[in-house]
Motif scaffolding. Sequence first.
Motif, PDB file in Angstrom:
ATOM      1  N   LEU A 170       0.825  -1.205   0.000  1.00 18.17           N
ATOM      2  CA  LEU A 170       0.000   0.000   0.000  1.00 18.17           C
ATOM      3  C   LEU A 170       0.865   1.263   0.000  1.00 18.17           C
ATOM      4  CD1 LEU A 170      -2.714  -1.136   2.564  1.00 18.17           C
ATOM      5  CD2 LEU A 170      -3.075  -0.738   0.118  1.00 18.17           C
ATOM      6  N   ALA A 171       1.960   1.228   0.748  1.00 14.39           N
ATOM      7  CA  ALA A 171       2.863   2.380   0.778  1.00 14.39           C
ATOM      8  C   ALA A 171       3.526   2.580  -0.586  1.00 14.39           C
ATOM      9  CB  ALA A 171       3.919   2.191   1.862  1.00 14.39           C
ATOM     10  N   ALA A 172       3.896   1.481  -1.220  1.00 11.99           N
ATOM     11  CA  ALA A 172       4.542   1.569  -2.539  1.00 11.99           C
ATOM     12  C   ALA A 172       3.605   2.138  -3.587  1.00 11.99           C
ATOM     13  CB  ALA A 172       5.034   0.188  -2.974  1.00 11.99           C
ATOM     14  N   GLU A 173       2.298   2.030  -3.322  1.00 10.53           N
ATOM     15  CA  GLU A 173       1.311   2.554  -4.276  1.00 10.53           C
ATOM     16  C   GLU A 173       0.715   3.885  -3.827  1.00 10.53           C
ATOM     17  OE1 GLU A 173       0.446   1.592  -7.281  1.00 10.53           O
ATOM     18  OE2 GLU A 173       1.778  -0.149  -7.338  1.00 10.53           O
ATOM     19  N   GLY A 174       1.411   4.566  -2.908  1.00 16.98           N
ATOM     20  CA  GLY A 174       1.069   5.945  -2.612  1.00 16.98           C
ATOM     21  C   GLY A 174       0.318   6.239  -1.339  1.00 16.98           C
ATOM     22  N   ALA A 175      -0.074   5.225  -0.583  1.00 19.00           N
ATOM     23  CA  ALA A 175      -0.815   5.474   0.657  1.00 19.00           C
ATOM     24  C   ALA A 175       0.130   5.837   1.803  1.00 19.00           C
ATOM     25  CB  ALA A 175      -1.633   4.248   1.050  1.00 19.00           C
TER      26      ALA A 175
END
Length: 262
Positions: free
Chosen positions: A27-32
Amino acid sequence: MGDRVKGKVALVTGGASGIGRGCAEKLAAEGAFVVVTDIQDALGQEVVAGIQKAGGKAEYVRQDVTQEDVWADVVAGIKSRHGRLDILVNNAGIGIGGSILDMTLEAWRRQTAINLDGVFLGVKHSIPLMRTSGDGGSIVNISSVAGLKGSANLAGYCATKGGVRLFTKAVALECANAKDGIRVNSVHPGLIETPIWLTVQEALTPGANAPPDLDAMSAMAVPLGVKGLPEDIANGVLWLSSDEARYVTGMEMVIDGGLMLR
């Protein structure tokens, strides 16, 4: 870095290891911006450090998911620091097995408190904050294939994961009726390489001091012939958390290499 959940704030319980860690990192890698919670402080902080090193945004908060006052504090903290909550991944869970004749009531209640009560509390305290944004949200409850079929010596675990399955559907309908834009789905992993196998193996094979050979188990039981990895589950969670799944609620997403086909 991607942008499939860019600008969203996500809370991942049990995010210090296994599937939770995989979800937090994805999720962090996708911007969250990911709030990682757990009771394994060193590992949780390690996950956050890794996310930040990779260019993502995250923070670690200690949380015992069985405590309602802690849930209230965690969500209040997210509201204070970030002003919103878009994604909740109820992942924290344990596996306590063994014959139902030998299981203590204490063990039964501990497993239920973490695996089922924790999910209930997460949903109860997160939905109000999700609703304040006006943009809806996504709740993903991590169940198991053990929530879809029985397994000898895992009756208590099956009961909790089966409970998560139907609880998810009921809440999905409640949110749909409220027209709040919040989608609620469950994910059902199969044979995935995670630390939970250390405790499950002891239950299935008393005296065992090592995790089972998941490669051998998968070659024999999984149609695709290989074990799953946390990233495989995280990919499903990412999709359910993104706007790509805007028309999906109350679904059981089974990610098991075909295990349930047999």
